[in-house]
Design a protein around this motif. Structure first.
Motif, PDB file in Angstrom:
ATOM      1  N   VAL A 103       0.820  -1.211   0.000  1.00 24.40           N
ATOM      2  CA  VAL A 103       0.000   0.000   0.000  1.00 24.40           C
ATOM      3  C   VAL A 103       0.859   1.268   0.000  1.00 24.40           C
ATOM      4  CG1 VAL A 103      -0.242   0.078   2.505  1.00 24.40           C
ATOM      5  CG2 VAL A 103      -1.993   1.091   1.077  1.00 24.40           C
ATOM      6  N   TYR A 104       2.037   1.225   0.629  1.00 25.35           N
ATOM      7  CA  TYR A 104       2.852   2.440   0.680  1.00 25.35           C
ATOM      8  C   TYR A 104       3.494   2.748  -0.672  1.00 25.35           C
ATOM      9  CZ  TYR A 104       6.468  -1.068   1.423  1.00 25.35           C
ATOM     10  OH  TYR A 104       7.263  -2.164   1.291  1.00 25.35           O
ATOM     11  N   LEU A 105       3.381   1.811  -1.624  1.00 24.70           N
ATOM     12  CA  LEU A 105       3.902   2.083  -2.965  1.00 24.70           C
ATOM     13  C   LEU A 105       2.798   2.551  -3.915  1.00 24.70           C
ATOM     14  CD1 LEU A 105       6.433  -0.834  -3.569  1.00 24.70           C
ATOM     15  CD2 LEU A 105       6.890   1.522  -2.926  1.00 24.70           C
ATOM     16  N   GLU A 106       1.550   2.495  -3.445  1.00 25.23           N
ATOM     17  CA  GLU A 106       0.468   2.974  -4.297  1.00 25.23           C
ATOM     18  C   GLU A 106       0.488   4.490  -4.343  1.00 25.23           C
ATOM     19  OE1 GLU A 106      -3.146   1.205  -2.969  1.00 25.23           O
ATOM     20  OE2 GLU A 106      -2.400  -0.803  -3.417  1.00 25.23           O
ATOM     21  N   GLU A 107       0.130   5.028  -5.523  1.00 26.65           N
ATOM     22  CA  GLU A 107       0.262   6.463  -5.735  1.00 26.65           C
ATOM     23  C   GLU A 107      -0.518   7.287  -4.720  1.00 26.65           C
ATOM     24  OE1 GLU A 107      -0.617   6.678  -9.806  1.00 26.65           O
ATOM     25  OE2 GLU A 107       1.463   6.940 -10.394  1.00 26.65           O
ATOM     26  N   HIS A 108      -1.744   6.823  -4.411  1.00 28.31           N
ATOM     27  CA  HIS A 108      -2.574   7.653  -3.538  1.00 28.31           C
ATOM     28  C   HIS A 108      -2.169   7.554  -2.076  1.00 28.31           C
ATOM     29  CE1 HIS A 108      -4.751   4.011  -2.438  1.00 28.31           C
ATOM     30  NE2 HIS A 108      -4.777   3.730  -3.708  1.00 28.31           N
ATOM     31  N   PHE A 109      -1.137   6.767  -1.775  1.00 27.81           N
ATOM     32  CA  PHE A 109      -0.639   6.704  -0.400  1.00 27.81           C
ATOM     33  C   PHE A 109      -0.047   8.060   0.003  1.00 27.81           C
ATOM     34  CE2 PHE A 109       2.646   5.696   2.791  1.00 27.81           C
ATOM     35  CZ  PHE A 109       1.863   5.061   3.728  1.00 27.81           C
ATOM     36  N   LEU A 110       0.571   8.751  -0.981  1.00 26.57           N
ATOM     37  CA  LEU A 110       1.089  10.095  -0.718  1.00 26.57           C
ATOM     38  C   LEU A 110      -0.049  11.096  -0.874  1.00 26.57           C
ATOM     39  CD1 LEU A 110       4.458  10.076  -2.692  1.00 26.57           C
ATOM     40  CD2 LEU A 110       4.145   9.900  -0.232  1.00 26.57           C
ATOM     41  N   PRO A 111      -0.121  12.084   0.017  1.00 26.64           N
ATOM     42  CA  PRO A 111      -1.173  13.094  -0.121  1.00 26.64           C
ATOM     43  C   PRO A 111      -1.056  13.805  -1.467  1.00 26.64           C
ATOM     44  CG  PRO A 111       0.042  13.363   1.940  1.00 26.64           C
ATOM     45  CD  PRO A 111       0.760  12.321   1.148  1.00 26.64           C
ATOM     46  N   GLN A 112      -2.207  14.196  -2.015  1.00 22.44           N
ATOM     47  CA  GLN A 112      -2.236  14.882  -3.307  1.00 22.44           C
ATOM     48  C   GLN A 112      -1.304  16.094  -3.291  1.00 22.44           C
ATOM     49  OE1 GLN A 112      -3.536  14.221  -6.261  1.00 22.44           O
ATOM     50  NE2 GLN A 112      -2.732  16.159  -7.008  1.00 22.44           N
ATOM     51  N   LEU A 113      -1.257  16.772  -2.140  1.00 22.04           N
ATOM     52  CA  LEU A 113      -0.431  17.978  -2.023  1.00 22.04           C
ATOM     53  C   LEU A 113       1.040  17.668  -2.319  1.00 22.04           C
ATOM     54  CD1 LEU A 113      -0.536  20.991  -1.125  1.00 22.04           C
ATOM     55  CD2 LEU A 113       0.128  20.210   1.147  1.00 22.04           C
ATOM     56  N   VAL A 114       1.493  16.500  -1.837  1.00 24.24           N
ATOM     57  CA  VAL A 114       2.893  16.123  -2.056  1.00 24.24           C
ATOM     58  C   VAL A 114       3.117  15.724  -3.511  1.00 24.24           C
ATOM     59  CG1 VAL A 114       4.684  14.445  -1.442  1.00 24.24           C
ATOM     60  CG2 VAL A 114       3.183  15.378   0.335  1.00 24.24           C
ATOM     61  N   ARG A 115       2.098  15.019  -4.087  1.00 26.91           N
ATOM     62  CA  ARG A 115       2.268  14.508  -5.441  1.00 26.91           C
ATOM     63  C   ARG A 115       2.153  15.599  -6.489  1.00 26.91           C
ATOM     64  NH1 ARG A 115      -2.199  10.734  -6.498  1.00 26.91           N
ATOM     65  NH2 ARG A 115      -3.064  11.283  -4.487  1.00 26.91           N
ATOM     66  N   SER A 116       1.503  16.680  -6.145  1.00 28.56           N
ATOM     67  CA  SER A 116       1.204  17.664  -7.186  1.00 28.56           C
ATOM     68  C   SER A 116       2.491  18.239  -7.768  1.00 28.56           C
ATOM     69  CB  SER A 116       0.327  18.780  -6.625  1.00 28.56           C
ATOM     70  OG  SER A 116       1.139  19.805  -6.104  1.00 28.56           O
ATOM     71  N   ARG A 117       2.418  18.497  -9.071  1.00 25.96           N
ATOM     72  CA  ARG A 117       3.564  19.000  -9.801  1.00 25.96           C
ATOM     73  C   ARG A 117       4.050  20.316  -9.206  1.00 25.96           C
ATOM     74  NH1 ARG A 117       4.351  17.083 -15.686  1.00 25.96           N
ATOM     75  NH2 ARG A 117       3.761  15.077 -14.849  1.00 25.96           N
ATOM     76  N   VAL A 118       3.082  21.153  -8.821  1.00 22.22           N
ATOM     77  CA  VAL A 118       3.423  22.472  -8.280  1.00 22.22           C
ATOM     78  C   VAL A 118       4.291  22.320  -7.033  1.00 22.22           C
ATOM     79  CG1 VAL A 118       2.478  24.590  -7.287  1.00 22.22           C
ATOM     80  CG2 VAL A 118       1.292  23.475  -9.180  1.00 22.22           C
ATOM     81  N   THR A 119       3.857  21.424  -6.127  1.00 24.31           N
ATOM     82  CA  THR A 119       4.627  21.216  -4.899  1.00 24.31           C
ATOM     83  C   THR A 119       6.030  20.715  -5.211  1.00 24.31           C
ATOM     84  OG1 THR A 119       2.558  20.524  -3.870  1.00 24.31           O
ATOM     85  CG2 THR A 119       4.583  20.116  -2.636  1.00 24.31           C
ATOM     86  N   ARG A 158       9.543   9.815  -6.493  1.00 23.01           N
ATOM     87  CA  ARG A 158      10.462   8.985  -7.282  1.00 23.01           C
ATOM     88  C   ARG A 158      10.742   7.647  -6.600  1.00 23.01           C
ATOM     89  NH1 ARG A 158      13.283  11.221 -11.658  1.00 23.01           N
ATOM     90  NH2 ARG A 158      12.439  13.276 -12.068  1.00 23.01           N
ATOM     91  N   LEU A 159      10.889   7.673  -5.281  1.00 25.09           N
ATOM     92  CA  LEU A 159      11.148   6.425  -4.550  1.00 25.09           C
ATOM     93  C   LEU A 159       9.970   5.464  -4.699  1.00 25.09           C
ATOM     94  CD1 LEU A 159      12.881   7.470  -1.211  1.00 25.09           C
ATOM     95  CD2 LEU A 159      13.764   5.943  -2.978  1.00 25.09           C
ATOM     96  N   GLN A 160       8.765   6.031  -4.645  1.00 27.04           N
ATOM     97  CA  GLN A 160       7.573   5.199  -4.834  1.00 27.04           C
ATOM     98  C   GLN A 160       7.587   4.537  -6.199  1.00 27.04           C
ATOM     99  OE1 GLN A 160       3.834   7.167  -4.456  1.00 27.04           O
ATOM    100  NE2 GLN A 160       3.306   5.849  -2.753  1.00 27.04           N
ATOM    101  N   GLY A 161       7.861   5.349  -7.222  1.00 28.58           N
ATOM    102  CA  GLY A 161       7.889   4.822  -8.587  1.00 28.58           C
ATOM    103  C   GLY A 161       8.920   3.718  -8.710  1.00 28.58           C
ATOM    104  N   LEU A 162      10.085   3.963  -8.116  1.00 28.06           N
ATOM    105  CA  LEU A 162      11.162   2.974  -8.159  1.00 28.06           C
ATOM    106  C   LEU A 162      10.719   1.688  -7.454  1.00 28.06           C
ATOM    107  CD1 LEU A 162      14.179   2.858  -9.041  1.00 28.06           C
ATOM    108  CD2 LEU A 162      14.747   3.278  -6.653  1.00 28.06           C
TER     109      LEU A 162
END
Ligand SMILES: [Zn+2]
Length: 177
Positions: A103-119, A158-162
């Motif tokens: 579950v910690y490797l799934e994209e939505h595990f990170l808050p949207q705020l962290v994932r957003s391109r702007v951030t 990036r770590l998640q993707g890896l």
């Protein structure tokens, strides 16, 4: 039987009950029971005509099964099954087929705020600005810290993707072997 090893009361050394004997007959016939347990079956069967009868029936059945010829699977077996599954159902099973990742490797595990391109880009901007300031201007001591903090969102994504790639490579390797 059901993959679970039958255990006719291992801590119990006494005579077997008929119920336990019936439950473990298959294991007894397969010879998969521990020696001590096997002896309990042997002793019970010697004295109990009901269980003897069952034992004989089951043994006969096993012997008959052993004489059956091996059955060839038709060459088009897989195709026939696949053809019988409607495409809609196949589509519905998509989530089941998809790669399972922790579950910690799934994209939505990170808050949207962290994932957003702007951030992520702002973070990188902070890092670059901090590094430049630290090198060129001999800035305050917290600059390396803000440089590191700016990297965090990008690094996490990036770590998640890896991690996901490593997991799917691992399962691809398992599927091949
Ligand atoms: Zn019995």
């Amino acid at each position: 039987m059901n993959g679970k090893e039958f255990d006719p009361g291992l801590e119990n050394d006494g005579p077997l009950t008929c119920h336990d004997c019936q439950g473990g007959l298959q294991e007894y016939l397969d010879g998969t029971l521990a020696k001590k347990q096997s002896l309990r079956f042997f002793l019970h069967l010697r004295d109990c005509s009901d269980c003897q009868e069952n034992h004989a029936t089951m043994q006969g059945l096993f012997e008959m099964l052993d004489t059956l010829p091996a059955c060839e699977v038709p060459a088009d077996f897989d195709d026939a099954i696949l053809a019988s599954v409607p495409y809609a159902s196949y589509k519905e099973m998509e989530p089941l087929r998809r790669e399972r990742v922790p579950v910690y490797l799934e994209e939505h595990f990170l808050p949207q705020l962290v994932r957003s391109r702007v951030t992520r880009w702002s973070g990188l901007g902070v890092t670059i600005a901090s590094v430049v300031a630290a090198v060129a201007l001999d800035g305050p001591a917290w600059l390396p810290i803000s440089a590191a903090v700016g990297l965090v969102p990008e690094l996490l994504v990036r770590l998640q993707g890896l991690g996901r790639r490593v997991v799917s490579m691992g399962s691809a390797g398992r599927a091949e072997s």
